[in-house]
Motif scaffolding. Structure first.
Motif, short mmCIF file in Angstrom:
data_model
loop_
_atom_site.label_atom_id
_atom_site.label_comp_id
_atom_site.label_asym_id
_atom_site.label_seq_id
_atom_site.Cartn_x
_atom_site.Cartn_y
_atom_site.Cartn_z
N ASN A 29 4.79 55.95 62.84
CA ASN A 29 3.75 56.67 63.57
C ASN A 29 4.14 58.14 63.61
O ASN A 29 5.35 58.46 63.58
N TYR A 30 3.14 59.01 63.68
CA TYR A 30 3.38 60.44 63.60
C TYR A 30 2.57 61.19 64.65
O TYR A 30 1.48 60.77 65.04
N ALA A 31 3.09 62.33 65.04
CA ALA A 31 2.30 63.25 65.85
C ALA A 31 1.14 63.77 65.00
O ALA A 31 1.27 63.94 63.78
N ASN A 32 0.02 64.02 65.65
CA ASN A 32 -1.15 64.50 64.91
C ASN A 32 -0.85 65.80 64.15
O ASN A 32 -1.40 66.03 63.07
N SER A 33 0.00 66.62 64.71
CA SER A 33 0.28 67.93 64.12
C SER A 33 1.02 67.84 62.78
O SER A 33 1.02 68.80 62.01
N VAL A 34 1.65 66.69 62.49
CA VAL A 34 2.41 66.56 61.25
C VAL A 34 1.87 65.47 60.34
O VAL A 34 2.34 65.31 59.21
N LYS A 35 0.88 64.73 60.81
CA LYS A 35 0.34 63.61 60.04
C LYS A 35 -0.20 64.11 58.70
O LYS A 35 -0.93 65.09 58.63
N GLY A 36 0.18 63.41 57.63
CA GLY A 36 -0.24 63.79 56.30
C GLY A 36 0.69 64.78 55.62
O GLY A 36 0.58 65.00 54.40
N ARG A 37 1.60 65.38 56.38
CA ARG A 37 2.56 66.33 55.80
C ARG A 37 4.00 65.84 55.88
O ARG A 37 4.81 66.17 55.01
N TYR A 38 4.32 65.07 56.89
CA TYR A 38 5.68 64.56 57.09
C TYR A 38 5.72 63.06 56.77
O TYR A 38 4.74 62.34 57.00
N THR A 39 6.89 62.61 56.30
CA THR A 39 7.12 61.19 56.05
C THR A 39 8.49 60.81 56.58
O THR A 39 9.50 61.43 56.20
N ILE A 40 8.53 59.81 57.46
CA ILE A 40 9.79 59.30 57.97
C ILE A 40 10.16 58.05 57.19
O ILE A 40 9.29 57.24 56.84
N SER A 41 11.45 57.90 56.90
CA SER A 41 11.94 56.71 56.20
C SER A 41 13.36 56.42 56.66
O SER A 41 13.98 57.25 57.34
N ARG A 42 13.85 55.26 56.28
CA ARG A 42 15.20 54.89 56.67
C ARG A 42 15.88 54.08 55.57
O ARG A 42 15.21 53.39 54.80
N ASP A 43 17.19 54.18 55.54
CA ASP A 43 18.01 53.40 54.62
C ASP A 43 19.03 52.67 55.47
O ASP A 43 20.03 53.26 55.91
N ASN A 44 18.79 51.40 55.73
CA ASN A 44 19.67 50.65 56.62
C ASN A 44 21.05 50.42 56.01
O ASN A 44 22.03 50.25 56.74
N ALA A 45 21.13 50.42 54.69
CA ALA A 45 22.43 50.25 54.04
C ALA A 45 23.31 51.49 54.26
O ALA A 45 24.54 51.38 54.28
N GLU A 46 22.66 52.65 54.42
CA GLU A 46 23.40 53.91 54.62
C GLU A 46 23.37 54.36 56.08
O GLU A 46 23.90 55.43 56.41
N ASN A 47 22.72 53.58 56.96
CA ASN A 47 22.59 53.95 58.37
C ASN A 47 22.02 55.36 58.53
O ASN A 47 22.50 56.17 59.34
N THR A 48 21.00 55.64 57.76
CA THR A 48 20.44 57.00 57.72
C THR A 48 18.93 56.96 57.86
O THR A 48 18.27 56.11 57.26
N VAL A 49 18.41 57.90 58.63
CA VAL A 49 16.98 58.11 58.74
C VAL A 49 16.67 59.49 58.17
O VAL A 49 17.46 60.42 58.31
N TYR A 50 15.51 59.58 57.52
CA TYR A 50 15.11 60.81 56.83
C TYR A 50 13.77 61.30 57.38
O TYR A 50 12.97 60.53 57.90
N LEU A 51 13.55 62.60 57.21
CA LEU A 51 12.24 63.18 57.51
C LEU A 51 11.90 64.14 56.38
O LEU A 51 12.52 65.22 56.26
N GLN A 52 10.97 63.73 55.54
CA GLN A 52 10.48 64.59 54.46
C GLN A 52 9.35 65.44 55.02
O GLN A 52 8.36 64.90 55.52
#
Length: 116
Positions: A59-82
């Motif tokens: 889920n995203y804030a309206n101000s960033v929807k369509g521009r930001y993408t959140i993802s995660r890599d559980n093997a690396e214990n890392t979350v990303y924000l593109q």
């Protein structure tokens, strides 16, 4: 103990892109709800994006929807924000947050500055 290493912030021109990373340790990452927040100068901290596991619900804030993408890599214990199509109003300190077993843990923050 819980630790975060946030990286990827910096100075970018309007319209540019950045990818933030938040590597976590000290808790069970795979079952944690991971979020990104931001705080601009003189403003309150605000929600940006969240990703839930399992299922990968986002889920995203309206101000960033369509521009930001959140993802995660559980093997690396890392979350990303593109972050794409960045605007000057996206300038803020960005924080990752973990919610696990009713407790919240915050990263130290990384500065993002969008300016020409």
């Amino acid at each position: 103990q819980v630790q975060f290493v946030e990286s990827g912030g910096g100075l970018v021109q309007p319209g540019g892109s950045l990818r933030l990373s938040c590597a976590a340790s000290g808790f069970t990452f795979s079952t944690a709800v991971m979020s990104w927040y931001r705080q601009a100068p003189g403003k309150e901290r605000e929600f940006v994006a969240v990703i839930v596991n399992p299922g990968g619900y986002t889920n995203y804030a309206n101000s960033v929807k369509g521009r930001y993408t959140i993802s995660r890599d559980n093997a690396e214990n890392t979350v990303y924000l593109q972050m794409n199509s960045l605007k000057p109003e996206d300038t803020a300190v960005y924080y990752c947050k973990a919610t696990n077993n009713g407790r919240e843990y915050w990263g130290q923050g990384t500065q993002v500055t969008v300016s020409s």
